[in-house]
Write an enzyme that holds these catalytic residues in place. Structure first.
Site, mmCIF file in Angstrom:
data_model
loop_
_atom_site.group_PDB
_atom_site.id
_atom_site.type_symbol
_atom_site.label_atom_id
_atom_site.label_comp_id
_atom_site.label_asym_id
_atom_site.label_seq_id
_atom_site.Cartn_x
_atom_site.Cartn_y
_atom_site.Cartn_z
ATOM 1 N N ASP A 14 -3.335 -51.121 11.497
ATOM 2 C CA ASP A 14 -2.857 -50.920 12.871
ATOM 3 C C ASP A 14 -1.386 -51.292 13.058
ATOM 4 O O ASP A 14 -0.986 -51.725 14.136
ATOM 5 C CB ASP A 14 -3.703 -51.720 13.881
ATOM 6 C CG ASP A 14 -5.185 -51.467 13.712
ATOM 7 O OD1 ASP A 14 -5.552 -50.288 13.569
ATOM 8 O OD2 ASP A 14 -5.955 -52.440 13.708
ATOM 9 N N LYS A 17 1.533 -47.101 11.511
ATOM 10 C CA LYS A 17 1.875 -46.188 10.404
ATOM 11 C C LYS A 17 1.841 -44.738 10.867
ATOM 12 O O LYS A 17 2.618 -43.920 10.399
ATOM 13 C CB LYS A 17 0.877 -46.359 9.239
ATOM 14 C CG LYS A 17 0.927 -47.725 8.594
ATOM 15 C CD LYS A 17 -0.130 -47.878 7.521
ATOM 16 C CE LYS A 17 -1.542 -47.845 8.064
ATOM 17 N NZ LYS A 17 -1.922 -48.943 8.953
ATOM 18 N N GLY A 41 -7.340 -45.111 12.438
ATOM 19 C CA GLY A 41 -7.077 -44.404 13.689
ATOM 20 C C GLY A 41 -5.588 -44.379 13.923
ATOM 21 O O GLY A 41 -4.914 -45.394 13.777
ATOM 22 N N HIS A 42 -5.061 -43.211 14.213
ATOM 23 C CA HIS A 42 -3.622 -43.087 14.447
ATOM 24 C C HIS A 42 -3.406 -42.493 15.818
ATOM 25 O O HIS A 42 -4.007 -41.481 16.144
ATOM 26 C CB HIS A 42 -2.998 -42.123 13.426
ATOM 27 C CG HIS A 42 -3.078 -42.627 12.027
ATOM 28 N ND1 HIS A 42 -3.046 -41.812 10.945
ATOM 29 C CD2 HIS A 42 -3.182 -43.879 11.546
ATOM 30 C CE1 HIS A 42 -3.130 -42.544 9.836
ATOM 31 N NE2 HIS A 42 -3.215 -43.798 10.185
ATOM 32 N N GLN A 223 -5.122 -48.303 6.934
ATOM 33 C CA GLN A 223 -5.379 -49.753 6.861
ATOM 34 C C GLN A 223 -4.110 -50.515 6.410
ATOM 35 O O GLN A 223 -3.022 -49.988 6.566
ATOM 36 C CB GLN A 223 -6.559 -50.077 5.935
ATOM 37 C CG GLN A 223 -7.908 -49.622 6.470
ATOM 38 C CD GLN A 223 -8.295 -48.217 6.080
ATOM 39 O OE1 GLN A 223 -8.101 -47.802 4.969
ATOM 40 N NE2 GLN A 223 -8.851 -47.479 7.010
HETATM 41 P P1 IMP Z 1 -14.650 -50.795 7.037
HETATM 42 O O1 IMP Z 1 -13.394 -50.227 6.482
HETATM 43 O O2 IMP Z 1 -15.235 -50.027 8.176
HETATM 44 O O3 IMP Z 1 -15.658 -51.088 5.958
HETATM 45 O O4 IMP Z 1 -14.305 -52.238 7.669
HETATM 46 C C1 IMP Z 1 -13.889 -53.338 6.857
HETATM 47 C C2 IMP Z 1 -12.824 -54.151 7.586
HETATM 48 O O5 IMP Z 1 -11.617 -53.416 7.637
HETATM 49 C C3 IMP Z 1 -13.167 -54.516 9.025
HETATM 50 O O6 IMP Z 1 -12.621 -55.791 9.322
HETATM 51 C C4 IMP Z 1 -12.448 -53.459 9.840
HETATM 52 O O7 IMP Z 1 -12.149 -53.887 11.152
HETATM 53 C C5 IMP Z 1 -11.192 -53.286 9.002
HETATM 54 N N1 IMP Z 1 -10.563 -51.965 9.145
HETATM 55 C C6 IMP Z 1 -10.951 -50.812 8.559
HETATM 56 N N2 IMP Z 1 -10.117 -49.820 8.898
HETATM 57 C C7 IMP Z 1 -9.175 -50.347 9.677
HETATM 58 C C8 IMP Z 1 -8.005 -49.803 10.307
HETATM 59 O O8 IMP Z 1 -7.658 -48.628 10.184
HETATM 60 N N3 IMP Z 1 -7.275 -50.690 11.056
HETATM 61 C C9 IMP Z 1 -7.605 -51.998 11.158
HETATM 62 N N4 IMP Z 1 -8.672 -52.538 10.587
HETATM 63 C C10 IMP Z 1 -9.458 -51.731 9.843
#
Ligand code: IMP
Length: 427
Positions: A14, A17, A41-42, A223
């Site tokens: 977040d 990017k 999410g963008h 991420q």
């Molecule tokens: P997962 O990727 O859904 O398995 O989540 C694993 C961890 O990564 C969790 O703490 C999510 O909140 C975090 N996470 C996954 N994708 C994002 C992102 O795009 N932005 C921020 N946190 C993320």
């Protein structure tokens, strides 16, 4: 001038990017996303409209560019089809989109399994986005995954789904969940495949051809480094590696083809989900930052945890990613604070350390050591140059450069494309 630029998150995701990718996409021929899925999410804002994308690279709104979902991604085909509908509404009728036939498919059972995996963690959930990301990567490594190319052949798809269900249905039933029918899933996912067929290709081969003729490629990270399965705050991480090092593998390009790496950092820090976050604070100032910065997840709408900027983490990201430059986003959000803080070290067991501990238990025991700097009151959202910034804001940016020994190539003072100030041309 470089031929390829990698954009990576230096924090917990977040970092903005999407906005930076959209910005540099103007100068790129091809924009590639190489890992993760619709957990990302963008939000892109231009001409007064706001678009939230989860899968399609942020370059899709720039006409004439090729956008690639590469082999390292995990793709929910339904989400992708919905996004294609969304961009169509935004006037992009015939997008140049390439989807890797090697990318893995998020199946319905992966989403149910994501919830189950959280349940079995004995009260210590990861706080995943529940999009099925971890279970899909798990099946990939277990060699029972379904790939995008499989969606195009009904017989093959049915065989592979049946094999995966030999395992998944037993686990689901053991936990009191409904099993899935192979034939129903086959019908449904074959239909998705038919819709996506024009876009499914051997993207690695096509990318290589484009790079050979000198086209400029922008790699968009999802991420952030602290969520990396290898170098993040394991186990509170995602299931892929959102680093520059992962790009060649996850996009199928040569490691030598990466010219430059830009690390994106917020002017402060945020985290969603569980896990260690040394500079976190939760008071009126944090609430002010959360509201002003709209710090709610694009994917899950969860309020983001707020922290001060942490240069121990930035330097960790610099080392892992080989960062060449920094971009600072959401600088405008810090206007109106009496003071701003920067974490420079941690205190651990009576010692001062300047690195991220590999053990999560040790990391939890770290106390941040701060420098405190005077804030600034001025609204900077219409600043168009470094010179326009208030002195205290300049001091803050200079201090980030000193503490990381990295040049800030650009900073952002608002969500709109236009609210971007370039200090150095890097692409
Ligand atoms: P997962 O990727 O859904 O398995 O989540 C694993 C961890 O990564 C969790 O703490 C999510 O909140 C975090 N996470 C996954 N994708 C994002 C992102 O795009 N932005 C921020 N946190 C993320």
């Amino acid at each position: 001038m470089n031929e390829s630029l990698v954009i990576v998150g230096t924090q917990f995701g977040d970092e903005g990017k999407g906005k930076m990718t959209d910005f540099y996409a103007a100068d790129a021929d091809v924009i590639v996303r190489s890992q993760g899925g619709d957990n990302a999410g963008h939000t892109i804002v231009f001409d007064g409209d706001k678009y939230a994308l989860h899968l399609i690279p942020s370059g899709i709104f720039r006409k004439g560019k090729i956008n690639v979902l590469a082999n390292g991604m995990v793709i929910n085909p339904k989400t992708l089809i919905d996004e294609l509908g969304l961009i169509k509404k935004a006037g992009i009728e015939d997008p140049s989109l390439w989807i890797s036939d090697r990318a893995h498919v998020i199946m319905l059972y992966h989403i149910v399994m994501d919830g189950l995996s959280e349940r079995i963690r004995s009260g210590k959930p990861i706080g995943t986005t529940k999009k099925g990301i971890g279970p899909t990567y798990r099946d990939k490594v277990d060699r029972i995954g379904i790939r995008m190319g499989d969606l195009l052949d009904k017989g093959r798809l049915n065989d592979k789904i049946s094999m995966a269900l030999n395992y998944h249905n037993r686990v689901l039933e053991a936990f009191g969940e409904e099993p899935f029918s192979a034939s129903e899933l086959t019908e449904r996912f074959f239909a998705y495949g038919q819709t996506l067929k024009p876009y499914i290709k051997d993207t690695a081969k096509l990318l290589d051809e484009r790079m050979k003729i000198g086209e400029k490629v922008l790699f968009e990270g999802a991420q952030g480094t602290m969520l990396c399965i290898e170098h993040g705050t394991y186990p509170y991480v995602t299931s892929s590696s959102p680093t520059a090092a992962s790009v060649p593998l996850a996009a199928g390009v040569s490691p030598q083809s990466i010219s430059s790496v830009l690390g994106i950092t917020k002017a402060y820090s945020t985290r969603v989900g569980e896990g260690v976050f040394p500079t976190e604070f939760d008071d009126d100032v944090a609430r002010k930052i959360r509201e002003k910065g709209h710090e709610y997840g694009t994917t899950t709408k969860r309020p983001r945890r707020i922290g001060w900027l942490d240069t121990v983490i930035l330097n960790h990201a610099k080392r892992i990613n080989g960062l060449n430059y920094l971009a600072v986003t959401l600088l405008d959000v810090l206007s109106g604070l009496d003071e701003v803080r920067i974490c420079t070290h941690y205190r651990h067991g009576g010692r001062t350390i300047d690195y991220v501990p590999s053990s999560i238990e040790r990391f939890y025991a770290c106390e941040p050591v701060y420098e405190t700097w005077p804030g600034w009151d001025e609204d900077i959202s219409s600043c168009t140059s470094y010179e326009d910034l208030p002195d205290n804001c300049k001091i803050y940016l200079n201090r980030i450069e000193q503490l990381t020994d990295l040049k800030i190539a650009l900073f952002s003072v608002g969500a709109d494309r236009k609210q971007t100030v370039v200090l150095k041309n890097i692409f």
